[in-house]
Design a protein around this motif. Structure first.
Motif, short mmCIF file in Angstrom:
data_model
loop_
_atom_site.label_atom_id
_atom_site.label_comp_id
_atom_site.label_asym_id
_atom_site.label_seq_id
_atom_site.Cartn_x
_atom_site.Cartn_y
_atom_site.Cartn_z
N ILE A 81 0.82 -1.22 0.00
CA ILE A 81 0.00 0.00 0.00
C ILE A 81 0.85 1.26 0.00
O ILE A 81 0.40 2.32 -0.45
N LEU A 82 2.10 1.15 0.50
CA LEU A 82 3.02 2.29 0.49
C LEU A 82 4.39 1.81 0.00
O LEU A 82 5.29 1.56 0.80
N PRO A 83 4.56 1.67 -1.30
CA PRO A 83 5.85 1.19 -1.83
C PRO A 83 6.99 2.14 -1.45
O PRO A 83 6.84 3.35 -1.43
N GLY A 84 8.13 1.55 -1.15
CA GLY A 84 9.31 2.35 -0.83
C GLY A 84 9.30 2.96 0.55
O GLY A 84 10.03 3.92 0.82
N SER A 85 8.50 2.43 1.46
CA SER A 85 8.41 3.01 2.80
C SER A 85 9.35 2.33 3.79
O SER A 85 9.17 2.48 5.00
N VAL A 86 10.35 1.61 3.29
CA VAL A 86 11.24 0.88 4.19
C VAL A 86 12.00 1.82 5.11
O VAL A 86 12.22 1.51 6.29
N LEU A 87 12.40 2.99 4.65
CA LEU A 87 13.15 3.93 5.47
C LEU A 87 12.27 4.72 6.42
O LEU A 87 12.77 5.37 7.33
N ARG A 88 10.96 4.68 6.20
CA ARG A 88 10.05 5.47 7.02
C ARG A 88 9.14 4.60 7.88
O ARG A 88 8.11 5.07 8.36
N SER A 89 9.51 3.35 8.05
CA SER A 89 8.70 2.44 8.85
C SER A 89 9.59 1.70 9.84
O SER A 89 10.80 1.65 9.69
N HIS A 90 8.96 1.14 10.85
CA HIS A 90 9.67 0.43 11.90
C HIS A 90 9.63 -1.08 11.63
O HIS A 90 8.62 -1.62 11.18
N GLY A 91 10.72 -1.75 11.96
CA GLY A 91 10.80 -3.19 11.83
C GLY A 91 10.36 -3.93 13.08
O GLY A 91 10.42 -5.15 13.12
N HIS A 92 9.93 -3.20 14.11
CA HIS A 92 9.38 -3.83 15.31
C HIS A 92 7.91 -3.46 15.44
O HIS A 92 7.44 -2.48 14.87
N LEU A 93 7.20 -4.24 16.19
CA LEU A 93 5.74 -4.09 16.31
C LEU A 93 5.39 -2.79 17.03
O LEU A 93 5.94 -2.47 18.09
N ARG A 94 4.46 -2.04 16.46
CA ARG A 94 3.86 -0.86 17.09
C ARG A 94 2.35 -1.09 17.08
O ARG A 94 1.77 -1.36 16.02
N TRP A 95 1.72 -0.95 18.22
CA TRP A 95 0.32 -1.33 18.29
C TRP A 95 -0.47 -0.44 19.25
O TRP A 95 0.08 0.18 20.16
N CYS A 96 -1.77 -0.40 19.00
CA CYS A 96 -2.73 0.20 19.92
C CYS A 96 -3.25 -0.91 20.83
O CYS A 96 -3.69 -1.95 20.34
N THR A 97 -3.20 -0.72 22.12
CA THR A 97 -3.58 -1.78 23.05
C THR A 97 -5.03 -2.19 22.89
O THR A 97 -5.36 -3.38 22.96
N GLN A 98 -5.92 -1.24 22.65
CA GLN A 98 -7.33 -1.58 22.49
C GLN A 98 -7.59 -2.31 21.18
O GLN A 98 -8.37 -3.27 21.13
N CYS A 99 -6.95 -1.86 20.10
CA CYS A 99 -7.13 -2.53 18.81
C CYS A 99 -6.62 -3.97 18.87
O CYS A 99 -7.33 -4.91 18.47
N LEU A 100 -5.41 -4.17 19.37
CA LEU A 100 -4.84 -5.52 19.39
C LEU A 100 -5.58 -6.43 20.35
O LEU A 100 -5.69 -7.64 20.11
N ASN A 101 -6.12 -5.88 21.42
CA ASN A 101 -6.88 -6.68 22.36
C ASN A 101 -8.10 -7.30 21.70
O ASN A 101 -8.58 -8.36 22.12
#
Length: 507
Positions: free
Chosen positions: A102-122
Motif C-alpha cells: 500500500i506504500l511502496p518504498g516506505s522501508v526507510l520510514r517504517s519500523h521493523g518492530h511491532l507498534r500497536w494500539c492496546t485496544q485494537c490488538l486486544n
C-alpha cells in the motif's frame, strides 16, 4: 451357502482444509493479526505454517521453510492467492495487509518492530499503517501507540519466525499477554464503523501525499554525509513528520556552513530559517513582578545532580517563564480574565475527561501550561507550585543536547534554551489550533494525545564553541507571535458568553 460380498470404501477423498472463521477477518488489518489468528485456530508452528504461505517460485522458499524469518511488511515471498483461498477473502484485501504493497518504498520510514494500539490488538486488529514512523497515535481510539512490551520492556520484531506463532498474541520474549480478549472462548473482535474506516483512509492518504514529496534515498544519503562533513548536529529524522521540510532545512544549513558542499535539488523547497550565534551567554532571570509567582524548582531531596544537566534544566525553566510572560502580556492581554476565571472554575483533575467549551484563547493557554508544567488541575496553575515542572524535566531528559561533550556548560545550556524556546512556540501554535477546533465543536476532550517529550522543532547546530567559530543554532522560523489568535470583536459580549459557559462547567 451364498457367495460373500466385499464392500469397498467409495467415500470421496476430502480436500485438505484448515480451520478459519470468516468473521475473524477485519477489513484493513495487517498480516500480523491474520497469521496470529490462523496459528491460534490451527495450533501450527512456524515451520508448519511457512510452507503453506510462501511462494513456490521464491528463491528464498527453501531457507524460509527450514528457518522461518520473514518481514511482515513485505509481501514478495508470500503466495497471495493461496492466502486469499485460506482466509476466504479477495486477493486485493490480502495485498493491503502488507505495508510495502500500500506504500511502496516506505522501508526507510517504517519500523521493523511491532507498534500497536492496546485496544485494537486486544480485539484482534492491527493495521500496517501503525508501522509508519509518522503514525504516533491510533486513528480509531486516539491512544498513543506502544512500541515495547509492558512486562519486559523489549521491542517485538515484526517478523514471522519461530517465537512468533509459538503463542499467538503473546510477547515472544517474556510471554506477556498482549490481547487478553483473544483468549476467551468467543472473543469479541473489533468491528470498524464507517468513521473508523474514514480515519484509516485519511491516514493512508496522508502517507501517500508524503510519498509524493519525498526526497530520493540517494539524495538524502548525500545530504546527511555532507552534514557530517560540515560538522553539523541536527534533529533526528524520527522526531519530525514532514520529511521534505526536514531535508530542505538541512540543505539550507549545509549551504550556509559549507557553501558548495551539497548541491540542492529543485525538488527541495526553500524553508524560512533563523540563525543565532552564541555570544556572551547569560541566563534569563525572572522578573520580580511575575504574575504567576514561580519559585525555584531545583531538587530538594538532597540528591547529587550533574551540574551541566542542572544548568541546562535551569536555563530551560527560565526560557519557559520568559515565553509564558510574553504570551500572557502581549498575546493574551485581552483574555487574561478569561484565563483566570476558567482556571479558577476547574478545581479538579481534568485529564481524560470531557467538558463544555469556553474561550478558545483561555483554553489554549491553560492546556499549553498543563503540557509543560505537568499539572492536571487548571486551578493549581495560578497557585504556588509545589512540584517540579515535569513536562520540561521530561523533555530535557528525553532530548539531551547532542553536541560534543567537551563543549562548555554555558554553551550547552544556551543551545538547549534556543531549541526549547522554538519548541514551546511551535507547541503553543499546535495547541491553539486544537483549542479553536474544540471550541467550535463545543466539546473539549481533555485526553492527552501527546506528552511534552513528543514535541520538537527543526533545529541544527554548527560551529566549534570557540572565539573564531562560535556555536551557531539554526531554527525553522516558528509563528512566534501566534498571529492566528484573533481577539474578540466585542469584548463585553465575549466576556458575558464566556461567563455563561464556565458556569456550566462541572466535573
Amino acid at each position: 451357502m451364498s457367495g460373500a460380498r466385499i464392500l469397498l470404501d467409495t467415500y470421496r477423498e476430502q480436500a485438505e482444509q484448515w480451520c478459519w472463521r470468516t468473521e475473524w477477518h477485519i477489513q484493513g488489518e495487517s498480516a500480523l493479526t491474520l497469521f496470529w489468528k490462523f496459528a491460534l485456530l490451527n495450533q501450527l508452528t512456524a515451520r508448519e505454517l511457512a510452507p503453506l504461505i510462501t511462494n513456490r517460485t521464491s528463491g528464498r522458499r527453501s531457507k524460509i521453510c527450514v528457518k522461518p524469518d520473514i518481514d511482515l511488511r513485505d509481501a514478495s515471498v508470500f503466495d497471495l492467492d493461496q492466502l486469499a483461498h485460506m482466509f476466504r477473502v479477495p486477493t486485493a484485501r490480502i495485498r493491503r495487509a502488507f505495508l510495502y504493497e500500500i506504500l511502496p518504498g516506505s522501508v526507510l520510514r517504517s519500523h521493523g518492530h511491532l507498534r500497536w494500539c492496546t485496544q485494537c490488538l486486544n480485539h484482534g486488529f492491527h493495521t500496517p499503517l501503525f508501522q509508519m514512523r509518522q503514525t504516533r497515535t491510533c486513528p480509531i481510539h486516539e491512544h498513543r501507540l506502544r512500541e515495547e512490551c509492558p512486562a519486559c520492556g523489549q521491542q517485538i520484531p515484526f517478523r514471522l519466525n519461530n517465537p512468533f506463532v509459538l503463542k499467538p498474541f503473546y510477547c515472544p520474549r517474556c510471554g506477556f499477554g498482549l490481547a487478553p480478549a483473544m483468549n476467551q472462548e468467543r472473543p469479541e473482535l473489533l468491528r470498524l464503523r464507517q468513521e473508523h474506516i474514514s480515519n484509516l483512509s485519511l491516514l493512508l492518504q496522508f502517507h501517500r501525499a508524503a510519498d509524493a514529496d519525498q526526497v530520493d534515498v540517494n539524495d538524502s544519503d548525500r545530504l546527511f554525509i555532507s552534514a557530517r562533513k560540515a560538522g553539523i548536529f541536527h534533529v533526528n529524522v524520527e522526531e519530525h513528520e514532514i520529511h521534505s521540510r526536514y531535508a530542505s532545512f538541512i540543505a539550507h544549513v549545509v549551504n550556509d556552513v559549507a557553501p558548495g558542499l551539497f548541491k540542492k535539488r529543485s525538488g527541495l523547497r526553500p524553508e524560512p530559517v533563523s540563525r543565532y550565534e552564541c555570544g556572551c551567554w547569560r541566563p534569563i532571570k525572572s522578573d520580580d513582578d511575575d504574575e504567576f509567582a514561580d519559585h525555584d524548582c531545583s531538587s530538594a531531596d538532597g540528591e547529587q545532580i550533574d551540574p551541566a544537566s542542572e544548568s541546562c534544566l535551569s536555563a530551560l525553566i527560565d526560557t519557559y517563564k520568559a515565553i509564558r510572560r510574553r504570551l500572557w502580556r502581549q498575546v493574551l492581554w485581552k483574555h487574561q480574565r478569561c484565563v483566570r476565571s476558567a482556571a479558577a472554575r476547574m478545581g479538579w483533575r481534568v485529564d481524560g475527561q470531557r467538558t463544555g467549551a469556553f474561550c478558545s484563547q483561555a483554553l489554549a493557554f491553560i492546556r499549553w501550561r498543563m503540557l509543560w508544567e505537568g499539572c492536571g488541575t487548571p486551578r493549581y496553575l495560578f497557585a504556588k507550585p509545589a512540584l517540579e515542572y515535569y513536562g520540561i524535566v521530561g523533555w530535557h531528559l528525553a532530548r539531551p543536547c547532542q553536541v560534543p561533550s567537551h563543549w562548555s556548560t554555558p554553551t550547552k545550556a544556551w543551545i538547549s534554551s534556543q531549541i526549547f524556546g522554538a519548541t514551546c512556540l511551535a507547541a503553543f501554535d499546535e495547541v491553539s489550533s486544537w483549542s479553536e477546533t474544540a471550541c467550535k465543536n463545543e466539546i473539549i476532550d481533555w485526553t492527552r494525545s501527546k506528552s511534552a517529550i513528543d514535541h520538537t522543532c527543526l533545529w541544527a547546530v554548527a560551529g566549534r564553541d570557540c572565539c573564531d567559530r562560535p556555536a551557531t543554532v539554526y531554527l525553522r522560523n516558528p509563528n512566534a507571535s501566534r498571529s492566528g489568535m484573533h481577539g474578540a470583536e466585542n469584548l463585553a459580549v465575549h466576556w458575558q458568553r464566556h461567563q455563561a459557559q464556565i458556569e456550566r462547567l462541572q466535573r
